[in-house]
Structure formats: structure tokens, C-alpha cells
Enzyme design. Structure first.
Site, PDB file in Angstrom:
ATOM      1  N   ASN A 112       2.271   1.397   4.447  1.00  0.00           N
ATOM      2  CA  ASN A 112       2.555   0.126   5.150  1.00  0.00           C
ATOM      3  C   ASN A 112       2.265   0.227   6.651  1.00  0.00           C
ATOM      4  O   ASN A 112       2.938  -0.373   7.474  1.00  0.00           O
ATOM      5  CB  ASN A 112       3.997  -0.359   4.913  1.00  0.00           C
ATOM      6  CG  ASN A 112       4.237  -1.813   5.322  1.00  0.00           C
ATOM      7  OD1 ASN A 112       5.317  -2.156   5.786  1.00  0.00           O
ATOM      8  ND2 ASN A 112       3.275  -2.674   5.163  1.00  0.00           N
TER       9      ASN A 112
ATOM     10  N   ASP B 118      -8.187   3.605   1.026  1.00  0.00           N
ATOM     11  CA  ASP B 118      -7.308   4.042   2.118  1.00  0.00           C
ATOM     12  C   ASP B 118      -8.153   4.501   3.309  1.00  0.00           C
ATOM     13  O   ASP B 118      -8.916   5.468   3.188  1.00  0.00           O
ATOM     14  CB  ASP B 118      -6.448   5.194   1.580  1.00  0.00           C
ATOM     15  CG  ASP B 118      -5.371   5.611   2.557  1.00  0.00           C
ATOM     16  OD1 ASP B 118      -5.421   5.177   3.729  1.00  0.00           O
ATOM     17  OD2 ASP B 118      -4.471   6.371   2.143  1.00  0.00           O
TER      18      ASP B 118
ATOM     19  N   CYS C 255       0.863  -1.190   0.000  1.00  0.00           N
ATOM     20  CA  CYS C 255       0.000   0.000   0.000  1.00  0.00           C
ATOM     21  C   CYS C 255       0.900   1.240   0.000  1.00  0.00           C
ATOM     22  O   CYS C 255       2.058   1.182  -0.431  1.00  0.00           O
ATOM     23  CB  CYS C 255      -0.976  -0.022   1.170  1.00  0.00           C
ATOM     24  SG  CYS C 255      -0.215   0.023   2.807  1.00  0.00           S
TER      25      CYS C 255
ATOM     26  N   CYS D   9      -1.473   0.689   7.415  1.00  0.00           N
ATOM     27  CA  CYS D   9      -2.906   0.370   7.516  1.00  0.00           C
ATOM     28  C   CYS D   9      -3.282  -0.844   6.670  1.00  0.00           C
ATOM     29  O   CYS D   9      -3.445  -1.956   7.184  1.00  0.00           O
ATOM     30  CB  CYS D   9      -3.772   1.558   7.104  1.00  0.00           C
ATOM     31  SG  CYS D   9      -3.573   3.021   8.143  1.00  0.00           S
ATOM     32  N   ARG D  10      -3.439  -0.641   5.363  1.00  0.00           N
ATOM     33  CA  ARG D  10      -4.035  -1.695   4.533  1.00  0.00           C
ATOM     34  C   ARG D  10      -3.139  -2.897   4.335  1.00  0.00           C
ATOM     35  O   ARG D  10      -3.566  -4.043   4.567  1.00  0.00           O
ATOM     36  CB  ARG D  10      -4.422  -1.124   3.161  1.00  0.00           C
ATOM     37  CG  ARG D  10      -5.564  -0.154   3.207  1.00  0.00           C
ATOM     38  CD  ARG D  10      -5.675   0.635   1.928  1.00  0.00           C
ATOM     39  NE  ARG D  10      -4.532   1.531   1.756  1.00  0.00           N
ATOM     40  CZ  ARG D  10      -4.273   2.255   0.687  1.00  0.00           C
ATOM     41  NH1 ARG D  10      -5.085   2.170  -0.346  1.00  0.00           N
ATOM     42  NH2 ARG D  10      -3.226   3.045   0.637  1.00  0.00           N
ATOM     43  N   SER D  11      -1.887  -2.671   3.863  1.00  0.00           N
ATOM     44  CA  SER D  11      -1.062  -3.855   3.577  1.00  0.00           C
ATOM     45  C   SER D  11      -0.650  -4.611   4.845  1.00  0.00           C
ATOM     46  O   SER D  11      -0.540  -5.840   4.786  1.00  0.00           O
ATOM     47  CB  SER D  11       0.141  -3.512   2.693  1.00  0.00           C
ATOM     48  OG  SER D  11       1.051  -2.638   3.317  1.00  0.00           O
TER      49      SER D  11
HETATM   50  P1  4NP Z   1      -1.820   2.788   4.131  1.00  0.00           P
HETATM   51  O1  4NP Z   1      -2.472   4.132   4.712  1.00  0.00           O
HETATM   52  O2  4NP Z   1      -1.250   3.122   2.786  1.00  0.00           O
HETATM   53  O3  4NP Z   1      -2.999   1.869   4.061  1.00  0.00           O
HETATM   54  O4  4NP Z   1      -0.765   2.346   5.129  1.00  0.00           O
HETATM   55  C1  4NP Z   1      -1.771   5.342   4.814  1.00  0.00           C
HETATM   56  C2  4NP Z   1      -0.844   5.512   5.815  1.00  0.00           C
HETATM   57  C3  4NP Z   1      -0.192   6.707   5.946  1.00  0.00           C
HETATM   58  C4  4NP Z   1      -0.459   7.736   5.077  1.00  0.00           C
HETATM   59  C5  4NP Z   1      -1.383   7.554   4.066  1.00  0.00           C
HETATM   60  C6  4NP Z   1      -2.038   6.355   3.941  1.00  0.00           C
HETATM   61  N1  4NP Z   1       0.198   8.989   5.231  1.00  0.00           N
HETATM   62  O5  4NP Z   1      -0.128   9.915   4.479  1.00  0.00           O
HETATM   63  O6  4NP Z   1       1.070   9.102   6.083  1.00  0.00           O
END
Ligand code: 4NP
Length: 172
Positions: A24, A136, A21, A26-28
Site C-alpha cells: 500500500n 510490482d 496491493c 506503490c500500486r494501490s
Molecule cells: P506495493 O509495492 O505492493 O505496490 O505497495 C511494494 C511496497 C513495499 C514492498 C513490496 C512491494 N516491500 O517489500 O516493502
């Protein structure tokens, strides 16, 4: 619906899957923990590797988002061991599947180098109910994390079944 055919293992009898993702956290990580649990439940953890990463490096070394960890823990998964890392271009040649959570992640991965389109694709190409992105949840509320978990559980179950077939037929 019919899942896409799984590419043959690069090494017969083994299978390596990377889920990716943006951050790294939340989703992945949720997909990593749930898919690894399904693989272990199927007795395949000796032969199937699951890892996760972000296309970005902002959160490298951090545990997963506390909302993701709380939900996973409440549902009986172990969220404690995750530490965020950034994806490496070499994974496109090393992993049997590199699975992106959304189209932006997929575009960023494609920019890293040549990749076999059967091996680099969206995670939810293997969702038996409905294909598309894993949205997201970072800037949203708890419902977004629950939605991600539902998608990830459904997809991980289907993917584990497909991997089991490919790994055991390759070992014969
Ligand atoms: P992820 O979510 O891609 O599912 O881990 C996010 C985590 C952090 C951020 C954006 C999305 N960020 O902007 O820091």
C-alpha cells in the site's frame, strides 16, 4: 473488449471500491488516487467511495513511495493525503469491489475469508486493452512506475464509466 459485468451495489445508488496491493505504498495508492480523480471528474465522489490497502502491514501509517508520489504529482494528481493501511477481512463483505493488483494479492485476500468472485478479483479485469497483473514496481526503476500509471489510468477510466452506469441505474 467487453468488461466483466459490475456487481450490483450492496447499497443502491452508492458504490464502494477497495484496491489492494502488497505494501500500500506503490500500486494501490496510485490506483486509489487516479480512480478517485476519475470518479470526481465524473461528479460521482458523493456516491462512490475509493480506498486502498496492503495485504501486509509493514508500511502502515507511511505516505506513498516517493517515486509513485513524484510521478502522480507531475501528472497533476494529489498524492499528499495517502497513508498506508492494512486490509481488513470485513471489507470482503462490505465493499462492492475488492480489486487486487496481482495474483499473490488475490490469493492473500481469498485466504481472509469467503468472498463473492464477482466482487473479489484482479484490478485489471477492468483494463479494456489487456488483462493481467499490475506488476510490482518497488524494486525497479522509473519505467516500472510509468507502466503502472498507464495501466491504472486506462483501467480507472473504464471502471468509472461502468460504475457510473451501475450507480445511476440503481438510483432510478
Ligand atoms: P506495493 O509495492 O505492493 O505496490 O505497495 C511494494 C511496497 C513495499 C514492498 C513490496 C512491494 N516491500 O517489500 O516493502
Amino acid at each position: 473488449m467487453t468488461l466483466p459485468p459490475l456487481p450490483a451495489p450492496r447499497t443502491p445508488g452508492r458504490y464502494r471500491i477497495a484496491v489492494v496491493c502488497l505494501g500500500n505504498i506503490c500500486r494501490s495508492p496510485m490506483a486509489d488516487v487516479v480512480l478517485a480523480a476519475r470518479v470526481a471528474d465524473a461528479g460521482l465522489d458523493d456516491v462512490v467511495e475509493v480506498i486502498s490497502a496492503g495485504t501486509g502491514d509493514w508500511h502502515a501509517g507511511e505516505p506513498m513511495d516517493r517515486r509513485a508520489a513524484a510521478l502522480l504529482t507531475a501528472e497533476g494528481y494529489d498524492a499528499s493525503r495517502h497513508r498506508a493501511q492494512q486490509v481488513r477481512a470485513a471489507w470482503l463483505d462490505e465493499y462492492d469491489l475488492v480489486l487486487a493488483m496481482d495474483h499473490d494479492n488475490l490469493d492473500d485476500l481469498r485466504a481472509l475469508g469467503e468472498a463473492d468472485p464477482a466482487r473479489l478479483r484482479l484490478f485489471r479485469d477492468f483494463d479494456p486493452d489487456d488483462q493481467g497483473e499490475v506488476p510490482d514496481p518497488y524494486y525497479g526503476g522509473d519505467a516500472g512506475f510509468r507502466n503502472v500509471l498507464d495501466m491504472v489510468e486506462r483501467t480507472s477510466s473504464a471502471l468509472t464509466g461502468a460504475v457510473a452506469e451501475v450507480v445511476t441505474s440503481g438510483a432510478r
